[in-house]
Design an enzyme around this catalytic site. Structure first.
Site, mmCIF file in Angstrom:
data_model
loop_
_atom_site.group_PDB
_atom_site.id
_atom_site.type_symbol
_atom_site.label_atom_id
_atom_site.label_comp_id
_atom_site.label_asym_id
_atom_site.label_seq_id
_atom_site.Cartn_x
_atom_site.Cartn_y
_atom_site.Cartn_z
ATOM 1 C CE1 TYR A 1 -3.578 2.515 0.778
ATOM 2 C CE2 TYR A 1 -1.800 3.559 2.138
ATOM 3 C CZ TYR A 1 -3.306 3.715 1.527
ATOM 4 O OH TYR A 1 -3.862 4.485 1.688
ATOM 5 C CD GLU B 1 -5.959 4.850 -1.122
ATOM 6 O OE1 GLU B 1 -6.867 4.570 -1.965
ATOM 7 O OE2 GLU B 1 -6.105 4.653 0.151
#
Ligand code: GDP
Ligand code: MN
Length: 438
Positions: free
Chosen positions: A143, A231
């Site tokens: 992530y 993101e």
């Protein structure tokens, strides 16, 4: 005026962080396929792919990718698509497929339907296009996100070696697996920081150089586009030892969009709430929330304070609504229309400060709007400022059930009490007459 003790309690941020973020920041979010286009322009490695708006187009795109290892992804502005489902029952907004014919099949089942994910609410969001990509074999999922940290006034990098679809669970159950690093507010990311992050994440030695390069480029995207969020989940190490940004969710600061017309053009209103769009066209700043007390306020600060004080008295605001400085009858009419559309509404709290506008003029507007709508909802009005006494008189003489108060605290507490009465009456199926006029 607010009493000191109330003010002190108010400053404790009664609203949930989610609500605060929704009303304090407005960001433009764009679809994954457009985010990928931007990343490509910056030389960031992303899967090959293209967008399609019909089943036939999807088949063509798949065919042109010249591989049978494919992924088809619903373009819906929400996270959690992989684990989501369509209103038709079809499972998964991200599907692995093996044939251009399958691309057509799934595209036909996705396009024109609504995808429900844990971020969309029960209504879901419409899928009007799909993104067909080559499928890469993932060895490891990370992530990686760059966000603007409002508190520290600088970007923060949030990353984890346990990326993929369950990052929320990782954050909740194993927060130490998520690293956070504030970085200096500069146009480029220091290579040293990028290297440290890559080491801390435990990126495989063969992928380290590309990971550093990717992170550096992502930071450049973040800076150049005035993003509030870049993101990537997952940022993947593939079996052929590449670092690929498989998913991308970019958001941009609304206040900087005047210098990014190209980004503004990527806005997809089909993904937004139609009432909120209508409101913004009328110059109203309107955001739907989950509670039951409708708020009609002028000024964003007063609107925040109004929501806070409703919470303080045990109520839940149904919306944030700033009718703007002028607060004319037309704006009030639009605002009422939006508020009463919500069936959960049990009371409407009108909290207007008459600065440039005169309270008696607002009261007239309020009366004309209220008397033309047949509402069985209590209305609590606090009109303070220029001509407030005249305003009260106008309301008192109107014969309408509008309850006037001077003090914010008292007005809010009455709004909450009336709201509870209406709620209980509804539950017990008892009729309480708040119908207007008397
Ligand atoms: P999200 O659920 O909205 O975050 O959508 P993603 O684009 O992240 O897709 C969900 C999951 O599907 C990812 O976490 C990956 O595990 C998987 N996925 C997406 N693209 C690919 C791909 O190209 N190859 C493989 N093997 N998996 C993928
Ligand atoms: Mn994802």
């Amino acid at each position: 005026m607010l009493s000191r003790s109330i003010f002190k309690r108010l400053s404790k941020n009664l609203l949930s962080p989610r609500v605060q973020a929704r009303v304090q920041t407005r960001n433009l979010a764009i679809h994954e396929c457009y985010s990928h286009d931007i990343l490509r322009k910056y030389g960031v490695d992303v899967p090959r792919g293209a967008v399609a708006r019909t089943g036939d187009e999807a088949e063509k795109v798949a065919h042109n990718l010249k591989t049978d290892d494919l992924v088809i992804k619903a373009q819906v502005l929400a996270g959690g698509r992989g684990k989501g489902h369509f209103d038709t029952g079809l499972k998964g907004g991200v599907r692995i497929i093996y044939d251009p014919i399958e691309a057509k099949m799934f595209a036909d089942q996705m396009i024109g339907h609504r995808l429900i994910t844990k971020q969309t609410g029960a209504a879901g969001k419409p899928c009007n296009m799909v993104y067909v990509c080559e499928r890469k074999y993932i060895r490891k999922e990370y992530y990686f996100a760059i966000l603007m940290d409002r508190q520290n006034k600088c970007p923060v990098i949030v990353a984890s070696s346990q990326g993929g679809v369950n990052i929320e669970a990782v954050a909740a159950e194993n927060p130490s697996a998520i690293l956070q690093r504030l970085v200096p507010n500069k146009p480029t990311l220091d290579t040293r920081i990028a290297k440290e992050l890559v080491d801390e994440l435990g990126v495989s030695p063969q992928c380290k150089a590309q990971a550093v390069d990717t992170i550096t480029k992502l930071y450049k995207v973040f800076n150049d586009t005035d993003a509030t969020q870049v993101e990537i989940n997952p940022m993947a190490e593939t079996t052929d030892q590449r670092v690929l940004c498989m998913d991308a969710k970019l958001k941009f600061d609304d206040n900087a969009l005047f210098r990014h017309k190209d980004l503004l053009a990527l806005r997809d209103e089909s993904q937004e709430d139609p009432d909120e769009i209508r409101a913004s066209r009328c110059g109203l700043n309107f955001i739907k929330l989950d509670g039951s007390i409708g708020c009609l306020v002028n000024g964003a600060g007063l609107a925040m304070a109004t929501m806070d004080i409703i919470k303080l008295h045990g109520g839940e605001p149904a919306n944030f609504l700033d009718v703007g400085g002028s607060a004319n009858a037309e704006a009030i009419r639009e605002a009422f229309g939006l508020i009463v559309k919500d069936p959960k509404i049990t009371a409407i709290f009108v909290n207007i400060f008459g600065g440039i506008v005169r309270c008696d003029v607002i009261a007239q507007g309020l009366i004309s709007v209220v008397s033309s709508m047949k509402l069985n909802i209590p209305i609590i009005a606090r009109l303070q400022g220029t001509n407030q006494e005249a305003a009260k008189e106008v309301i008192a003489n109107s014969g309408l059930r509008i309850f006037s108060f001077d003090e914010l605290d008292e007005a809010a507490s009455k709004a909450c009490r009336f709201s509870r009465v209406v709620e209980m009456a509804r539950e017990a199926d008892v009729h309480v007459n708040f119908e207007l006029p008397l």
